[in-house]
Design a protein around this motif. Structure first.
Motif, PDB file in Angstrom:
ATOM      1  N   GLN A   1       0.737  -1.297  -0.023  1.00 11.31           N
ATOM      2  CA  GLN A   1      -0.085   0.063   0.069  1.00 11.31           C
ATOM      3  C   GLN A   1       0.951   1.165  -0.011  1.00 11.31           C
ATOM      4  OE1 GLN A   1      -2.715  -0.384   3.440  1.00 11.31           O
ATOM      5  NE2 GLN A   1      -3.658  -2.165   2.411  1.00 11.31           N
ATOM      6  N   LYS A   2       2.044   1.175   0.656  1.00 10.55           N
ATOM      7  CA  LYS A   2       3.261   2.409   0.506  1.00 10.55           C
ATOM      8  C   LYS A   2       3.888   2.534  -0.593  1.00 10.55           C
ATOM      9  CE  LYS A   2       1.885   3.640   4.882  1.00 10.55           C
ATOM     10  NZ  LYS A   2       1.258   4.865   5.391  1.00 10.55           N
ATOM     11  N   GLY A   3       3.598   1.357  -1.467  1.00 10.73           N
ATOM     12  CA  GLY A   3       4.399   1.515  -2.571  1.00 10.73           C
ATOM     13  C   GLY A   3       5.855   1.003  -2.607  1.00 10.73           C
ATOM     14  N   MET A   4       6.094   0.525  -1.358  1.00 14.82           N
ATOM     15  CA  MET A   4       7.546  -0.025  -1.231  1.00 14.82           C
ATOM     16  C   MET A   4       7.940  -1.259  -1.963  1.00 14.82           C
ATOM     17  SD  MET A   4       8.485   2.397   0.934  1.00 14.82           S
ATOM     18  CE  MET A   4       9.968   1.888   1.346  1.00 14.82           C
ATOM     19  N   ILE A   5       6.874  -2.017  -2.335  1.00 11.80           N
ATOM     20  CA  ILE A   5       7.124  -3.422  -3.029  1.00 11.80           C
ATOM     21  C   ILE A   5       7.455  -2.993  -4.629  1.00 11.80           C
ATOM     22  CG2 ILE A   5       6.172  -5.704  -3.723  1.00 11.80           C
ATOM     23  CD1 ILE A   5       6.753  -5.254  -0.700  1.00 11.80           C
ATOM     24  N   GLU A   6       6.609  -2.017  -4.999  1.00 13.18           N
ATOM     25  CA  GLU A   6       6.844  -1.894  -6.155  1.00 13.18           C
ATOM     26  C   GLU A   6       8.351  -0.849  -6.502  1.00 13.18           C
ATOM     27  OE1 GLU A   6       6.304  -1.909 -10.349  1.00 13.18           O
ATOM     28  OE2 GLU A   6       5.162  -2.924  -8.916  1.00 13.18           O
ATOM     29  N   GLY A   7       8.412  -0.126  -5.731  1.00 12.86           N
ATOM     30  CA  GLY A   7       9.712   0.678  -5.741  1.00 12.86           C
ATOM     31  C   GLY A   7      10.891  -0.226  -5.436  1.00 12.86           C
ATOM     32  N   ASN A   8      10.860  -1.401  -4.920  1.00 10.57           N
ATOM     33  CA  ASN A   8      11.927  -2.407  -4.792  1.00 10.57           C
ATOM     34  C   ASN A   8      12.450  -2.905  -6.261  1.00 10.57           C
ATOM     35  OD1 ASN A   8      13.725  -4.022  -3.407  1.00 10.57           O
ATOM     36  ND2 ASN A   8      12.103  -5.594  -3.272  1.00 10.57           N
ATOM     37  N   ARG A   9      11.504  -2.951  -7.128  1.00  8.68           N
ATOM     38  CA  ARG A   9      11.679  -3.419  -8.680  1.00  8.68           C
ATOM     39  C   ARG A   9      12.707  -2.455  -9.348  1.00  8.68           C
ATOM     40  NH1 ARG A   9       5.677  -5.274  -8.669  1.00  8.68           N
ATOM     41  NH2 ARG A   9       5.902  -7.211  -7.640  1.00  8.68           N
ATOM     42  N   ARG A  10      12.961  -1.297  -8.956  1.00  7.01           N
ATOM     43  CA  ARG A  10      13.735  -0.601  -9.664  1.00  7.01           C
ATOM     44  C   ARG A  10      15.352  -1.023  -9.499  1.00  7.01           C
ATOM     45  NH1 ARG A  10      11.905   3.712  -6.765  1.00  7.01           N
ATOM     46  NH2 ARG A  10      12.983   4.074  -4.832  1.00  7.01           N
ATOM     47  N   TYR A  11      15.671  -1.882  -8.514  1.00  9.21           N
ATOM     48  CA  TYR A  11      16.706  -2.365  -8.152  1.00  9.21           C
ATOM     49  C   TYR A  11      17.086  -3.926  -8.804  1.00  9.21           C
ATOM     50  CZ  TYR A  11      16.914   1.474  -5.274  1.00  9.21           C
ATOM     51  OH  TYR A  11      16.907   2.653  -4.456  1.00  9.21           O
ATOM     52  N   GLY A  12      16.079  -4.445  -9.423  1.00 13.00           N
ATOM     53  CA  GLY A  12      16.332  -5.585 -10.124  1.00 13.00           C
ATOM     54  C   GLY A  12      15.123  -6.723  -9.807  1.00 13.00           C
ATOM     55  N   ASP A  13      15.472  -7.784  -9.900  1.00 13.31           N
ATOM     56  CA  ASP A  13      14.092  -8.575  -9.643  1.00 13.31           C
ATOM     57  C   ASP A  13      14.242  -9.116  -8.243  1.00 13.31           C
ATOM     58  OD1 ASP A  13      13.592  -9.146 -12.491  1.00 13.31           O
ATOM     59  OD2 ASP A  13      15.142 -10.568 -12.723  1.00 13.31           O
ATOM     60  N   ALA A  14      13.069  -8.998  -7.843  1.00 10.45           N
ATOM     61  CA  ALA A  14      12.632  -9.582  -6.374  1.00 10.45           C
ATOM     62  C   ALA A  14      11.904 -10.960  -6.228  1.00 10.45           C
ATOM     63  CB  ALA A  14      11.866  -8.311  -5.692  1.00 10.45           C
ATOM     64  N   HIS A  15      12.351 -11.592  -5.451  1.00 11.34           N
ATOM     65  CA  HIS A  15      11.714 -12.889  -5.366  1.00 11.34           C
ATOM     66  C   HIS A  15      11.154 -12.980  -3.782  1.00 11.34           C
ATOM     67  CE1 HIS A  15      13.502 -14.094  -9.126  1.00 11.34           C
ATOM     68  NE2 HIS A  15      14.527 -13.401  -8.789  1.00 11.34           N
ATOM     69  N   PRO A  16      10.070 -12.357  -3.417  1.00 13.26           N
ATOM     70  CA  PRO A  16       9.667 -12.701  -2.169  1.00 13.26           C
ATOM     71  C   PRO A  16       8.881 -13.817  -1.827  1.00 13.26           C
ATOM     72  CG  PRO A  16       8.284 -11.221  -3.392  1.00 13.26           C
ATOM     73  CD  PRO A  16       9.341 -11.463  -4.366  1.00 13.26           C
ATOM     74  N   GLY A  17       9.211 -14.222  -0.891  1.00 11.33           N
ATOM     75  CA  GLY A  17       8.207 -15.567  -0.395  1.00 11.33           C
ATOM     76  C   GLY A  17       8.184 -15.460   1.297  1.00 11.33           C
ATOM     77  N   LEU A  18       7.103 -16.449   1.552  1.00 11.13           N
ATOM     78  CA  LEU A  18       6.951 -16.752   3.002  1.00 11.13           C
ATOM     79  C   LEU A  18       7.634 -18.146   3.422  1.00 11.13           C
ATOM     80  CD1 LEU A  18       3.325 -15.505   3.545  1.00 11.13           C
ATOM     81  CD2 LEU A  18       5.414 -14.265   4.200  1.00 11.13           C
ATOM     82  N   TYR A  19       8.323 -17.921   4.520  1.00 10.68           N
ATOM     83  CA  TYR A  19       8.969 -19.292   5.055  1.00 10.68           C
ATOM     84  C   TYR A  19       8.554 -19.498   6.421  1.00 10.68           C
ATOM     85  CZ  TYR A  19      11.258 -18.647   0.564  1.00 10.68           C
ATOM     86  OH  TYR A  19      11.925 -18.550  -0.867  1.00 10.68           O
ATOM     87  N   GLU A  20       8.841 -20.618   7.025  1.00 10.21           N
ATOM     88  CA  GLU A  20       8.854 -20.967   8.322  1.00 10.21           C
ATOM     89  C   GLU A  20      10.218 -21.728   8.753  1.00 10.21           C
ATOM     90  OE1 GLU A  20       5.574 -23.597   9.288  1.00 10.21           O
ATOM     91  OE2 GLU A  20       6.533 -25.141   8.145  1.00 10.21           O
ATOM     92  N   VAL A  21      10.537 -21.575   9.928  1.00 11.85           N
ATOM     93  CA  VAL A  21      11.545 -22.197  10.619  1.00 11.85           C
ATOM     94  C   VAL A  21      11.560 -23.681  10.473  1.00 11.85           C
ATOM     95  CG1 VAL A  21      13.282 -22.364  12.251  1.00 11.85           C
ATOM     96  CG2 VAL A  21      12.428 -19.878  11.792  1.00 11.85           C
ATOM     97  N   ALA A  22      12.422 -24.260   9.741  1.00 13.46           N
ATOM     98  CA  ALA A  22      12.361 -25.737   9.728  1.00 13.46           C
ATOM     99  C   ALA A  22      13.214 -26.384  10.760  1.00 13.46           C
ATOM    100  CB  ALA A  22      12.404 -26.314   8.373  1.00 13.46           C
ATOM    101  N   LEU A  23      14.373 -25.762  10.865  1.00 12.90           N
ATOM    102  CA  LEU A  23      15.446 -26.200  11.834  1.00 12.90           C
ATOM    103  C   LEU A  23      16.420 -24.914  12.146  1.00 12.90           C
ATOM    104  CD1 LEU A  23      17.148 -28.614  13.113  1.00 12.90           C
ATOM    105  CD2 LEU A  23      18.283 -28.621  10.954  1.00 12.90           C
ATOM    106  N   ALA A  24      17.020 -24.704  13.367  1.00 11.47           N
ATOM    107  CA  ALA A  24      17.783 -23.754  13.771  1.00 11.47           C
ATOM    108  C   ALA A  24      19.167 -24.534  14.472  1.00 11.47           C
ATOM    109  CB  ALA A  24      17.066 -22.842  14.627  1.00 11.47           C
ATOM    110  N   ILE A  25      20.085 -24.280  14.284  1.00  9.73           N
ATOM    111  CA  ILE A  25      21.360 -24.826  14.664  1.00  9.73           C
ATOM    112  C   ILE A  25      22.003 -23.857  15.308  1.00  9.73           C
ATOM    113  CG2 ILE A  25      23.328 -26.501  14.393  1.00  9.73           C
ATOM    114  CD1 ILE A  25      21.599 -27.466  12.084  1.00  9.73           C
ATOM    115  N   GLU A  26      22.528 -23.952  16.795  1.00  9.28           N
ATOM    116  CA  GLU A  26      23.432 -22.902  17.357  1.00  9.28           C
ATOM    117  C   GLU A  26      24.294 -23.675  17.958  1.00  9.28           C
ATOM    118  OE1 GLU A  26      21.063 -20.390  19.628  1.00  9.28           O
ATOM    119  OE2 GLU A  26      19.526 -20.173  18.200  1.00  9.28           O
ATOM    120  N   LYS A  27      25.330 -23.062  18.130  1.00  6.12           N
ATOM    121  CA  LYS A  27      26.674 -23.446  18.824  1.00  6.12           C
ATOM    122  C   LYS A  27      26.326 -23.495  20.521  1.00  6.12           C
ATOM    123  CE  LYS A  27      31.549 -22.808  19.616  1.00  6.12           C
ATOM    124  NZ  LYS A  27      32.637 -22.069  19.136  1.00  6.12           N
TER     125      LYS A  27
END
Length: 87
Positions: free
Chosen positions: A61-87
């Protein structure tokens, strides 16, 4: 993306994160630059899928997604954490 466009995109995504901060349930954004200067990854976190969708809609709505395209191809997606590994 050419290496000279990487920093301007990072600055633009920083502005977008400032807009997204207003959305309830938005947690954070981490911006990562490739060492060859050709890519930027925006890793954004929300409390749940609904909050992520609200943030995306707000940015759209704020035009930020469309504005992002002037820098190249964007590939947005939604992901969930499947695994987190920490020391």
């Amino acid at each position: 993306m050419s290496p000279g466009e990487q920093q301007p995109l990072i600055e633009y995504l920083y502005e977008a994160a400032q807009v997204a901060r207003d959305v309830e349930g938005w947690i954070s954004a981490s911006l990562h630059r490739s060492l060859d200067g050709t890519r930027v990854v925006n890793y954004a976190q929300s409390v749940d899928r609904e909050a992520a969708e609200r943030a995306f809609d707000h940015l759209l709505q704020k035009g930020m997604i469309e504005g992002n395209r002037r820098y190249g191809d964007a590939h947005p997606g939604l992901y969930e954490v499947a695994l987190a590994i920490e020391k």
